[in-house]
Design a protein around this motif. Structure first.
Motif, PDB file in Angstrom:
ATOM      1  N   GLU A 324      32.757 101.051 110.614  1.00  0.00           N
ATOM      2  CA  GLU A 324      32.831 101.214 108.759  1.00  0.00           C
ATOM      3  C   GLU A 324      33.178 100.651 108.524  1.00  0.00           C
ATOM      4  OE1 GLU A 324      32.339 104.748 106.511  1.00  0.00           O
ATOM      5  OE2 GLU A 324      32.372 105.211 108.833  1.00  0.00           O
ATOM      6  N   PHE A 325      33.002 100.007 106.775  1.00  0.00           N
ATOM      7  CA  PHE A 325      33.795  99.114 106.636  1.00  0.00           C
ATOM      8  C   PHE A 325      34.093 100.237 104.583  1.00  0.00           C
ATOM      9  CE2 PHE A 325      31.958  96.153 109.218  1.00  0.00           C
ATOM     10  CZ  PHE A 325      33.106  95.532 109.688  1.00  0.00           C
ATOM     11  N   GLU A 326      34.859 100.141 104.342  1.00  0.00           N
ATOM     12  CA  GLU A 326      35.264 101.301 103.380  1.00  0.00           C
ATOM     13  C   GLU A 326      35.033  99.776 101.352  1.00  0.00           C
ATOM     14  OE1 GLU A 326      38.402 103.412 102.622  1.00  0.00           O
ATOM     15  OE2 GLU A 326      38.417 104.515 104.013  1.00  0.00           O
ATOM     16  N   PRO A 327      34.406  99.897 100.250  1.00  0.00           N
ATOM     17  CA  PRO A 327      33.950  99.353  99.728  1.00  0.00           C
ATOM     18  C   PRO A 327      35.330  99.324  98.689  1.00  0.00           C
ATOM     19  CG  PRO A 327      33.092 101.680  98.931  1.00  0.00           C
ATOM     20  CD  PRO A 327      34.070 101.617 100.682  1.00  0.00           C
ATOM     21  N   GLU A 349      29.575 101.847  97.743  1.00  0.00           N
ATOM     22  CA  GLU A 349      29.615 102.192  98.947  1.00  0.00           C
ATOM     23  C   GLU A 349      29.726 101.754 100.643  1.00  0.00           C
ATOM     24  OE1 GLU A 349      25.024 102.087  99.504  1.00  0.00           O
ATOM     25  OE2 GLU A 349      24.610 102.883  97.076  1.00  0.00           O
ATOM     26  N   ASN A 350      29.710 102.367 101.513  1.00  0.00           N
ATOM     27  CA  ASN A 350      30.163 101.824 102.709  1.00  0.00           C
ATOM     28  C   ASN A 350      30.144 100.826 103.134  1.00  0.00           C
ATOM     29  OD1 ASN A 350      32.690 103.907 102.470  1.00  0.00           O
ATOM     30  ND2 ASN A 350      32.012 104.667 103.986  1.00  0.00           N
ATOM     31  N   TYR A 352      28.815  98.786 106.763  1.00  0.00           N
ATOM     32  CA  TYR A 352      28.336  98.813 108.027  1.00  0.00           C
ATOM     33  C   TYR A 352      28.488  97.396 109.136  1.00  0.00           C
ATOM     34  CZ  TYR A 352      28.341 103.680 107.085  1.00  0.00           C
ATOM     35  OH  TYR A 352      28.172 105.228 106.853  1.00  0.00           O
ATOM     36  N   PRO A 380      29.915  96.577 101.969  1.00  0.00           N
ATOM     37  CA  PRO A 380      29.976  97.748 101.350  1.00  0.00           C
ATOM     38  C   PRO A 380      29.197  96.854 100.059  1.00  0.00           C
ATOM     39  CG  PRO A 380      31.534  96.475 101.911  1.00  0.00           C
ATOM     40  CD  PRO A 380      30.141  96.266 102.960  1.00  0.00           C
ATOM     41  N   ARG A 383      32.826  99.312  94.691  1.00  0.00           N
ATOM     42  CA  ARG A 383      33.423 100.649  93.817  1.00  0.00           C
ATOM     43  C   ARG A 383      33.591 100.131  92.066  1.00  0.00           C
ATOM     44  NH1 ARG A 383      38.075 103.801  92.705  1.00  0.00           N
ATOM     45  NH2 ARG A 383      37.529 106.026  91.648  1.00  0.00           N
ATOM     46  N   GLY A 439      33.576  92.913 103.180  1.00  0.00           N
ATOM     47  CA  GLY A 439      34.110  94.301 104.421  1.00  0.00           C
ATOM     48  C   GLY A 439      35.753  93.921 104.547  1.00  0.00           C
ATOM     49  N   ASP A 441      39.722  94.713 103.959  1.00  0.00           N
ATOM     50  CA  ASP A 441      39.965  95.704 103.259  1.00  0.00           C
ATOM     51  C   ASP A 441      40.762  96.266 101.865  1.00  0.00           C
ATOM     52  OD1 ASP A 441      42.611  95.946 106.287  1.00  0.00           O
ATOM     53  OD2 ASP A 441      40.446  96.571 106.388  1.00  0.00           O
ATOM     54  N   GLU A 442      40.207  97.628 101.670  1.00  0.00           N
ATOM     55  CA  GLU A 442      40.662  97.919 100.666  1.00  0.00           C
ATOM     56  C   GLU A 442      41.491  97.462  99.810  1.00  0.00           C
ATOM     57  OE1 GLU A 442      39.429 101.671  97.676  1.00  0.00           O
ATOM     58  OE2 GLU A 442      38.822 101.974  99.532  1.00  0.00           O
TER      59      GLU A 442
END
Length: 453
Positions: A324-327, A349-350, A352, A380, A383, A439, A441-442
């Motif tokens: 799972e990858f955070e936006p 949205e995340n 995958y 992703p 945001r 994807g 890192d945020e």
């Protein structure tokens, strides 16, 4: 007698001599094959094969000796194996075969014979299977075979191995009317939208029979059905449900495409895309018996089943190595917002990444084999946060710290982002947005101090 008469007599004499010479030549050439056959000297043309054995360039007598040797060697091998769909092996002893080598050689000789008037033609290569006695095969082999096996068709496959001295395993042939069918695999997905043409689509595959060793193409089966304003989401729902059902069989998945995003009716890895003429779902029934598709919808769910003879092993699938990858967060600036205000324009949205494997199990539930099917990536969605660019005038406090207060009331500058504030909504450069979609890192949001702090 005139002067012409002696000349005419001489011409006739020479013509008679010529005709006799030609007749003698033709008779000689026609007799040569007979003499050669009597002496065992007929040479078999290059490229010829008898029972899968190369005999080109040999005499008939030499070919017969070589054929005897190959048959003797073949008979010394292990019994031939007939495989059933239930996993049972039926053995056929090689001693049961009665090879008619002399008859096979006689067939070769007949094919090599040429009429006397075609003596100038070169003989062509021959390919002849071995002649094998059929009566003994039925009596020696079929006793004890399961009742639903088509004996005649299966024995013919066995004989084909013997005719060419082969050693491959043989798939049993079954009587279709005696096959007990069961549901091999089933898949059900919820219908999350109001689809007006779903019934028309599923009618095209409901009851479709996939023949042994035949391929199924969703594009081909639907045909022109998809040309009349059918919602693409309906087709993707059908393709996804069918794909999940196929994962529960041993069918070969030849073509399948991911939608690139996760539809609301399923989970990562368990979906399929479909676009007429561009993206198809194709799979192959690798078994020796046919299987039937059924599709049904009750308005709430779509179910696809694959029915037919039970396989010797069961099959199931699993989604493994799911990531799972955070936006990332994108900041935009809007002068219409109140001072220091922040508004979330899009939550994001995340993303995958998911891998689907298929496993086969024996009757004790033990894994027999593992097969990688696909690895899908769903990027992703960033945001998006709106920020105000408005600053408030400093208040008079009389304590000599106006400059500090003014600094505290201004929005902090984003260090190193290189963005200009021109009073309009400003996105970060497109290259940065592309990296956000991949994807990574945020990055931390930029904190804005509130007024009075």
């Amino acid at each position: 007698m005139t002067d012409q008469e002696p000349k005419q007599a001489i011409v006739k004499l020479w013509m008679l001599i010529l005709l006799q010479a030609l007749l003698l030549y033709f008779l000689t050439m026609a007799a040569i094959p007979v003499v050669e056959r009597i002496n065992g000297g007929t040479t078999i043309p290059e490229g010829s094969m008898l029972a899968g054995v190369h005999v080109g360039g040999l005499t008939v007598e030499e070919a017969e000796k070589q054929l005897h040797q190959h048959v003797d060697d073949w008979k010394k091998g292990a019994p031939l194996v007939v495989e059933t769909v239930a996993g049972e092996e039926l053995f056929v002893t090689r001693e049961a075969f009665d090879f008619e080598i002399e008859k096979t050689i006689a067939t070769v000789t007949e094919q090599l014979e040429q009429p006397w008037y075609a003596f100038w033609q070169q003989p062509t290569a021959v390919t002849i299977p071995m002649i094998v006695d059929l009566e003994g095969i039925h009596k020696e082999v079929t006793e004890g075979w399961p009742d639903d096996i088509n004996r005649s068709a299966t024995v013919e496959r066995v004989l084909e191995q013997a005719r060419y001295l082969r050693n491959e395993a043989i798939e049993a042939v079954y009587d279709e009317d005696m096959v007990e069918e069961e549901v091999l695999a089933r898949a059900t997905l919820p219908i999350t939208s109001q689809f007006l043409s779903l019934e028309k689509v599923i009618e095209q595959i409901d009851g479709h029979v996939i023949q042994p060793n035949a391929s199924f193409s969703l594009d081909h089966v639907l045909g022109d059905t998809v040309e009349f304003g059918i919602d693409g989401r309906e087709l993707r729902l059908l393709a996804s449900t069918l794909y999940i059902a196929v994962l529960g069989t041993n069918f070969d998945i030849i073509e399948r495409h991911s939608q690139g995003s996760i539809p609301e009716y399923t989970t990562p890895g368990l979906e399929a895309d479909f676009r007429r003429g561009e993206r198809d779902l194709v799979f192959k029934n690798t078994n020796s018996t046919p299987y039937t598709l059924s599709a049904i919808s009750d308005g709430q769910q779509l179910t696809v089943e694959i029915s037919g003879r039970a396989l010797q092993t069961s099959f199931d699938y699993e989604v493994v190595d799911e990531e799972e990858f955070e936006p990332r967060t994108i900041h935009r600036y809007d002068p219409a917002l109140p001072v220091y205000a922040e508004v979330i324009q899009h939550d994001g949205e995340n993303g995958y990444r998911a891998t689907v494997n298929r496993y086969s199990y024996d009757d004790r539930g033990k894994v027999v084999s593992e097969e990688w099917i696909a690895t899908d990536y769903y990027p992703p969605t960033a945001r998006v946060v709106l920020r105000s660019t408005v600053t408030e005038a400093p208040e008079e406090t009389g304590d000599g710290n106006e400059e500090e207060q003014d600094q505290a009331q201004r929005p902090p500058e984003d260090e190193g982002d290189g963005q200009e504030r021109d009073g309009s909504d400003q996105e970060i450069p497109g290259e940065e947005e592309d990296r956000l979609e991949e994807g990574e890192d945020e990055q931390p949001d930029i904190e804005i101090p509130m007024k009075g702090h």
